[in-house]
Scaffold this motif. Structure first.
Motif, short mmCIF file in Angstrom:
data_model
loop_
_atom_site.label_atom_id
_atom_site.label_comp_id
_atom_site.label_asym_id
_atom_site.label_seq_id
_atom_site.Cartn_x
_atom_site.Cartn_y
_atom_site.Cartn_z
N VAL A 57 9.39 8.07 -50.59
CA VAL A 57 9.65 9.41 -50.05
C VAL A 57 8.31 10.12 -49.94
O VAL A 57 7.50 10.06 -50.86
CB VAL A 57 10.60 10.22 -50.96
N GLY A 58 8.09 10.79 -48.83
CA GLY A 58 6.91 11.62 -48.68
C GLY A 58 5.93 11.16 -47.62
O GLY A 58 5.24 11.98 -47.01
N GLY A 59 5.83 9.86 -47.40
CA GLY A 59 4.88 9.35 -46.41
C GLY A 59 5.46 9.33 -45.00
O GLY A 59 6.65 9.60 -44.80
N ALA A 60 4.64 8.99 -44.04
CA ALA A 60 5.10 8.89 -42.65
C ALA A 60 6.19 7.84 -42.54
O ALA A 60 6.11 6.77 -43.15
CB ALA A 60 3.92 8.53 -41.75
N GLY A 61 7.24 8.15 -41.80
CA GLY A 61 8.35 7.23 -41.62
C GLY A 61 9.38 7.27 -42.72
O GLY A 61 10.36 6.53 -42.68
N THR A 62 9.21 8.13 -43.73
CA THR A 62 10.18 8.28 -44.81
C THR A 62 11.09 9.47 -44.50
O THR A 62 10.82 10.25 -43.59
CB THR A 62 9.49 8.48 -46.17
N PRO A 63 12.19 9.63 -45.27
CA PRO A 63 13.12 10.73 -44.97
C PRO A 63 12.47 12.11 -44.97
O PRO A 63 12.91 12.99 -44.24
CB PRO A 63 14.16 10.61 -46.10
N CYS A 64 11.44 12.31 -45.78
CA CYS A 64 10.74 13.60 -45.85
C CYS A 64 9.24 13.33 -45.78
O CYS A 64 8.72 12.53 -46.55
CB CYS A 64 11.06 14.34 -47.14
N VAL A 65 8.56 13.99 -44.87
CA VAL A 65 7.10 13.89 -44.80
C VAL A 65 6.53 15.06 -45.59
O VAL A 65 6.75 16.22 -45.25
CB VAL A 65 6.61 13.92 -43.35
N LEU A 66 5.79 14.75 -46.68
CA LEU A 66 5.38 15.76 -47.65
C LEU A 66 3.89 15.66 -47.97
O LEU A 66 3.26 14.64 -47.65
CB LEU A 66 6.17 15.57 -48.96
N ALA A 104 17.14 15.67 -52.35
CA ALA A 104 17.75 14.39 -52.69
C ALA A 104 18.97 14.66 -53.56
O ALA A 104 18.85 15.28 -54.62
CB ALA A 104 16.75 13.49 -53.43
N LYS A 105 20.13 14.21 -53.12
CA LYS A 105 21.37 14.41 -53.86
C LYS A 105 21.77 13.11 -54.54
O LYS A 105 21.60 12.02 -54.00
CB LYS A 105 22.48 14.88 -52.92
N ALA A 106 22.33 13.24 -55.72
CA ALA A 106 22.72 12.07 -56.52
C ALA A 106 24.06 11.51 -56.05
O ALA A 106 25.00 11.37 -56.82
CB ALA A 106 22.77 12.44 -58.00
N GLU A 107 24.15 11.19 -54.77
CA GLU A 107 25.41 10.74 -54.18
C GLU A 107 25.89 9.41 -54.75
O GLU A 107 27.08 9.18 -54.89
CB GLU A 107 25.27 10.64 -52.65
N GLY A 108 24.97 8.51 -55.05
CA GLY A 108 25.36 7.18 -55.52
C GLY A 108 25.49 7.08 -57.02
O GLY A 108 25.53 5.98 -57.56
N THR A 109 25.58 8.20 -57.69
CA THR A 109 25.72 8.22 -59.14
C THR A 109 26.99 8.98 -59.51
O THR A 109 27.56 9.67 -58.67
CB THR A 109 24.52 8.91 -59.81
N PRO A 110 27.44 8.88 -60.74
CA PRO A 110 28.64 9.62 -61.15
C PRO A 110 28.35 11.09 -61.46
O PRO A 110 29.23 11.80 -61.92
CB PRO A 110 29.10 8.88 -62.41
N HIS A 111 27.14 11.54 -61.21
CA HIS A 111 26.74 12.89 -61.60
C HIS A 111 26.58 13.81 -60.40
O HIS A 111 26.39 13.36 -59.27
CB HIS A 111 25.44 12.85 -62.40
N ILE A 112 26.62 15.11 -60.67
CA ILE A 112 26.37 16.13 -59.65
C ILE A 112 25.00 16.72 -59.94
O ILE A 112 24.81 17.42 -60.93
CB ILE A 112 27.44 17.24 -59.68
N GLY A 113 24.05 16.39 -59.10
CA GLY A 113 22.70 16.87 -59.32
C GLY A 113 21.85 16.70 -58.08
O GLY A 113 22.26 16.05 -57.12
N PHE A 114 20.67 17.30 -58.10
CA PHE A 114 19.78 17.21 -56.96
C PHE A 114 18.33 17.30 -57.41
O PHE A 114 18.01 17.83 -58.48
CB PHE A 114 20.07 18.30 -55.93
N LEU A 115 17.46 16.75 -56.61
CA LEU A 115 16.02 16.93 -56.73
C LEU A 115 15.57 17.60 -55.43
O LEU A 115 15.90 17.11 -54.34
CB LEU A 115 15.30 15.59 -56.90
N ARG A 116 14.87 18.71 -55.55
CA ARG A 116 14.36 19.40 -54.37
C ARG A 116 12.85 19.50 -54.45
O ARG A 116 12.28 19.72 -55.51
CB ARG A 116 14.97 20.80 -54.27
N VAL A 117 12.22 19.35 -53.29
CA VAL A 117 10.78 19.51 -53.18
C VAL A 117 10.51 20.78 -52.38
O VAL A 117 11.04 20.95 -51.28
CB VAL A 117 10.13 18.29 -52.49
#
Length: 214
Positions: A57-66, A104-117
């Motif tokens: 995540v973060g580089g060119a061609g990734t979901p978010c360019v950071l 980034a949402k924890a969709e593939g986990t049993p938890h409700i959480g997020f990471l935001r940049v």
């Protein structure tokens, strides 16, 4: 930003709409050991589960360019956050001096959480992070200088604090860290209803340890 919705993608979608209007096969039983065998057959060890795949995540061609890059488990659904076209909804992507650019949402986990940049203009890291946290409904703020080596080898500051959830009507613990880059300050925030679950904290710590300034 009091009353912030759990996931910004959903909130921005709602804002846009308002503006516009087999069963697995059974294994065959093992054959009985020959009568002449003097010792029972031993079972093969059960293979351990393979670790989750990771994506960049973060580089060119990734979901978010950071201004930074890191790796995150594919259990997390990562998307760029774009500013709403309607200025009436601009506050949805703002918190203090920072603007959210990736979620980034924890969709593939049993938890409700997020990471935001979040990104903020150039300036001292500690005051920027302090202003970011105080712009939310927060209390018990504790800032720690992590020094060099705790966040991908660059100086960082971390905040631990509690925010009030209007959904559950209770306080919950959250955390965030910030680093400086040639393009400004970057804040990485861990939040959500399950932000203190071990899996959520582990994901946050992995991002912090593997962060690289672009």
């Amino acid at each position: 930003m009091p009353g912030r919705t759990p996931f910004l993608g959903t909130a921005l979608l709602a804002a846009a709409l308002l503006t516009a209007c087999g069963t697995p096969q059974e294994q065959a039983p093992e054959q009985a050991a020959p009568a002449a065998a003097s010792t029972p057959a031993t079972k093969s060890p059960t293979p351990s589960a393979s670790p989750s795949a990771v994506r960049a995540v973060g580089g060119a061609g990734t979901p978010c360019v950071l201004p930074v890059s890191f790796s995150l488990s594919e259990d997390w659904e990562t998307k760029a956050v774009e500013a709403p076209e309607n200025p009436d909804f601009a506050d949805l992507v703002k918190q203090g001096p920072a603007t959210v650019v990736c979620e980034a949402k924890a969709e593939g986990t049993p938890h409700i959480g997020f990471l935001r940049v979040w990104t903020a203009p150039k300036g001292p890291v500690r005051p920027t992070l302090d202003a970011f946290v105080k712009a939310d409904k927060s209390k018990g703020i504790a800032l720690t200088d992590l020094g060099v080596g705790r966040a991908g080898g660059v100086p960082a500051v971390e905040a631990r604090y509690s925010v009030f959830s209007e959904l559950t009507e209770e306080w919950r613990a959250e955390r965030a860290f910030a680093v400086t880059t040639p393009k400004g300050v970057v804040v990485v925030e861990l939040g959500g209803l399950d932000s203190e679950e071990d899996d959520m904290v582990a994901a946050y710590e992995a991002v912090k340890a593997g962060l690289k300034v672009s």
